[in-house]
Design a protein around this motif. Structure first.
Motif, PDB file in Angstrom:
ATOM      1  N   ARG A 123       0.827  -1.197   0.000  1.00 41.91           N
ATOM      2  CA  ARG A 123       0.000   0.000   0.000  1.00 41.91           C
ATOM      3  C   ARG A 123       0.863   1.249   0.000  1.00 41.91           C
ATOM      4  O   ARG A 123       1.849   1.329   0.737  1.00 41.91           O
ATOM      5  N   SER A 124       0.446   2.235  -0.788  1.00 43.27           N
ATOM      6  CA  SER A 124       1.260   3.443  -0.909  1.00 43.27           C
ATOM      7  C   SER A 124       1.401   4.136   0.441  1.00 43.27           C
ATOM      8  O   SER A 124       2.482   4.627   0.786  1.00 43.27           O
ATOM      9  N   TRP A 125       0.325   4.190   1.226  1.00 38.33           N
ATOM     10  CA  TRP A 125       0.396   4.863   2.513  1.00 38.33           C
ATOM     11  C   TRP A 125       1.220   4.065   3.524  1.00 38.33           C
ATOM     12  O   TRP A 125       1.794   4.628   4.460  1.00 38.33           O
ATOM     13  N   ALA A 126       1.313   2.734   3.332  1.00 39.70           N
ATOM     14  CA  ALA A 126       2.071   1.902   4.270  1.00 39.70           C
ATOM     15  C   ALA A 126       3.566   1.957   3.989  1.00 39.70           C
ATOM     16  O   ALA A 126       4.381   1.813   4.918  1.00 39.70           O
ATOM     17  N   ARG A 127       3.940   2.183   2.738  1.00 47.06           N
ATOM     18  CA  ARG A 127       5.365   2.203   2.399  1.00 47.06           C
ATOM     19  C   ARG A 127       6.091   3.324   3.135  1.00 47.06           C
ATOM     20  O   ARG A 127       7.298   3.224   3.398  1.00 47.06           O
ATOM     21  N   ALA A 128       5.363   4.358   3.497  1.00 52.37           N
ATOM     22  CA  ALA A 128       5.983   5.448   4.253  1.00 52.37           C
ATOM     23  C   ALA A 128       6.340   5.019   5.679  1.00 52.37           C
ATOM     24  O   ALA A 128       7.107   5.712   6.367  1.00 52.37           O
ATOM     25  N   LEU A 129       5.801   3.896   6.125  1.00 60.47           N
ATOM     26  CA  LEU A 129       6.037   3.425   7.487  1.00 60.47           C
ATOM     27  C   LEU A 129       7.247   2.497   7.593  1.00 60.47           C
ATOM     28  O   LEU A 129       7.659   2.131   8.684  1.00 60.47           O
ATOM     29  N   GLY A 130       7.811   2.088   6.438  1.00 59.95           N
ATOM     30  CA  GLY A 130       8.957   1.193   6.447  1.00 59.95           C
ATOM     31  C   GLY A 130       8.776   0.064   5.466  1.00 59.95           C
ATOM     32  O   GLY A 130       8.050   0.180   4.476  1.00 59.95           O
ATOM     33  N   ASP A 131       9.418  -1.060   5.758  1.00 57.11           N
ATOM     34  CA  ASP A 131       9.271  -2.245   4.910  1.00 57.11           C
ATOM     35  C   ASP A 131       9.465  -3.489   5.768  1.00 57.11           C
ATOM     36  O   ASP A 131       9.586  -3.388   6.992  1.00 57.11           O
ATOM     37  N   THR A 132       9.505  -4.649   5.133  1.00 56.58           N
ATOM     38  CA  THR A 132       9.546  -5.905   5.892  1.00 56.58           C
ATOM     39  C   THR A 132      10.846  -6.082   6.664  1.00 56.58           C
ATOM     40  O   THR A 132      10.901  -6.902   7.588  1.00 56.58           O
ATOM     41  N   SER A 133      11.875  -5.321   6.320  1.00 52.79           N
ATOM     42  CA  SER A 133      13.120  -5.424   7.094  1.00 52.79           C
ATOM     43  C   SER A 133      13.003  -4.731   8.445  1.00 52.79           C
ATOM     44  O   SER A 133      13.826  -4.969   9.345  1.00 52.79           O
ATOM     45  N   ASP A 134      11.988  -3.884   8.607  1.00 51.18           N
ATOM     46  CA  ASP A 134      11.800  -3.151   9.860  1.00 51.18           C
ATOM     47  C   ASP A 134      10.914  -3.900  10.864  1.00 51.18           C
ATOM     48  O   ASP A 134      10.780  -3.464  12.008  1.00 51.18           O
ATOM     49  N   VAL A 135      10.293  -4.990  10.424  1.00 57.80           N
ATOM     50  CA  VAL A 135       9.336  -5.712  11.269  1.00 57.80           C
ATOM     51  C   VAL A 135       9.979  -7.010  11.763  1.00 57.80           C
ATOM     52  O   VAL A 135      10.324  -7.892  10.968  1.00 57.80           O
ATOM     53  N   VAL A 136      10.138  -7.124  13.064  1.00 57.82           N
ATOM     54  CA  VAL A 136      10.686  -8.336  13.679  1.00 57.82           C
ATOM     55  C   VAL A 136       9.561  -9.056  14.400  1.00 57.82           C
ATOM     56  O   VAL A 136       8.852  -8.466  15.220  1.00 57.82           O
ATOM     57  N   LEU A 137       9.381 -10.349  14.060  1.00 57.47           N
ATOM     58  CA  LEU A 137       8.290 -11.131  14.630  1.00 57.47           C
ATOM     59  C   LEU A 137       8.830 -12.374  15.335  1.00 57.47           C
ATOM     60  O   LEU A 137       9.900 -12.882  14.976  1.00 57.47           O
ATOM     61  N   PRO A 138       8.068 -12.890  16.317  1.00 56.59           N
ATOM     62  CA  PRO A 138       8.435 -14.169  16.939  1.00 56.59           C
ATOM     63  C   PRO A 138       7.838 -15.324  16.131  1.00 56.59           C
ATOM     64  O   PRO A 138       6.662 -15.660  16.266  1.00 56.59           O
ATOM     65  N   PHE A 139       8.624 -15.957  15.287  1.00 55.27           N
ATOM     66  CA  PHE A 139       8.171 -17.093  14.493  1.00 55.27           C
ATOM     67  C   PHE A 139       8.319 -18.386  15.293  1.00 55.27           C
ATOM     68  O   PHE A 139       9.201 -18.514  16.147  1.00 55.27           O
ATOM     69  N   SER A 140       7.460 -19.357  14.990  1.00 58.35           N
ATOM     70  CA  SER A 140       7.528 -20.654  15.664  1.00 58.35           C
ATOM     71  C   SER A 140       8.753 -21.429  15.199  1.00 58.35           C
ATOM     72  O   SER A 140       9.045 -21.497  14.005  1.00 58.35           O
ATOM     73  N   CYS A 141       9.460 -22.010  16.149  1.00 60.07           N
ATOM     74  CA  CYS A 141      10.567 -22.914  15.819  1.00 60.07           C
ATOM     75  C   CYS A 141      10.009 -24.083  15.013  1.00 60.07           C
ATOM     76  O   CYS A 141       8.975 -24.664  15.363  1.00 60.07           O
ATOM     77  N   GLU A 142      10.711 -24.435  13.927  1.00 59.89           N
ATOM     78  CA  GLU A 142      10.221 -25.470  13.023  1.00 59.89           C
ATOM     79  C   GLU A 142      10.915 -26.814  13.229  1.00 59.89           C
ATOM     80  O   GLU A 142      10.919 -27.654  12.337  1.00 59.89           O
TER      81      GLU A 142
END
Length: 277
Positions: free
Chosen positions: A220-239
């Motif tokens: 989304r154009s308005w979301a790109r101003a907030l950063g990108d996927t490199s800025d979001v750190v999530l707790p993923f499940s160990c596989e």
């Protein structure tokens, strides 16, 4: 083979009640597929926009601050709470028939569930307020989530759905045990994942859904101003897929193993490895 809704267990409730945590633990402990409606939010919005839904279009065109100062009924309409149900059903029908799926999220309403095995976690107003206050939310979002909670409680009470009231007096394990007890017959009949490979595929499915959620958000154009996927750190499940493993791995969304076919090595917590049984 695609799934019918007969292979789905439903877990609903307002924001902040703990649906996601409970569903994640149940899926890992019992070898279930975990469908998190939140991870499909932006895909559902794109479908609604493509279908010409006025509230979905208005949400995208409206300046972000204005969304959360709009009249409450407008905010409810723009949330697509009463629009996403059929989309959730379509998502679930497209999944394999086995193993069982636990589907959770705020769009899981009595109308969506029908006669399927379902349970709603309903927080007391005080608990929801306290949990939402712990989050870094815009005041307008917090106010809307509390309103949405009232809408969901009314829907469920009118329907006569089975509920567990969450007031904070019991810990997470107690809540998980209650939910397990409610779904005991369904879990006993299965089918559930029976080996490490199947469990690992289910963990990758759930982890990948979070990646797609943020990838779709940042289109989304308005979301790109907030950063990108490199800025979001999530707790993923160990596989590692060990039955008792509930570890999580903090990782930037951009660094998650890439497709195609999710044949990349599993994401592992420190000290965990792969074994087959």
């Amino acid at each position: 083979m695609t799934s019918s809704l007969e292979s789905v267990m439903w877990l609903g409730g307002p924001p902040g009640v703990g649906k996601t945590t409970v569903a994640r633990l149940l899926a890992r402990r019992h070898g279930l597929r975990w469908y998190n409606a939140d991870t499909h939010t932006w895909q559902h919005r794109d479908r609604a926009i493509a279908a010409g839904h006025p509230a979905a279009i208005r949400y995208e065109e409206m300046p972000v601050p204005d969304r959360w100062s709009a009249p409450m009924e407008d905010r409810l309409a723009m949330s697509l709470h009463h629009v996403r149900g059929p989309m959730v059903q379509n998502d679930l029908r497209a999944l394999p028939a086995a193993p069982l799926t636990i589907a959770e999220g705020t769009p899981i309403t009595p109308e969506v569930v029908g006669s399927g095995p379902a349970l709603w976690l309903l927080p007391t107003p005080e608990l929801q307020r306290d949990r939402l206050n712990e989050r870094d939310l815009h005041p307008g979002i917090r106010e809307f989530y509390q309103h949405l909670g009232k809408v969901i409680v009314t829907e469920v009470r009118q329907f006569g759905g089975r509920v567990v009231v969450i007031d904070g007096s019991c810990g997470l394990e107690h809540v998980v045990t209650e939910v397990e007890g409610h779904f005991a017959d369904v879990l006993a009949h299965g089918p559930v994942a029976t080996n490490q490979s199947e469990r690992r595929q289910l963990l990758r499915y759930a982890n990948r859904a979070f990646v797609v959620q943020y990838q779709t958000f940042f289109t989304r154009s308005w979301a790109r101003a907030l950063g990108d996927t490199s800025d979001v750190v999530l707790p993923f499940s160990c596989e590692c897929a060990r039955e008792g493993c509930e570890e999580q791995v903090d990782l930037a969304v951009a660094d998650f193993p890439a497709p195609p076919d999710d044949t990349s090595p599993p994401l592992l917590a420190l000290g965990h490895d792969i074994y087959e049984r």
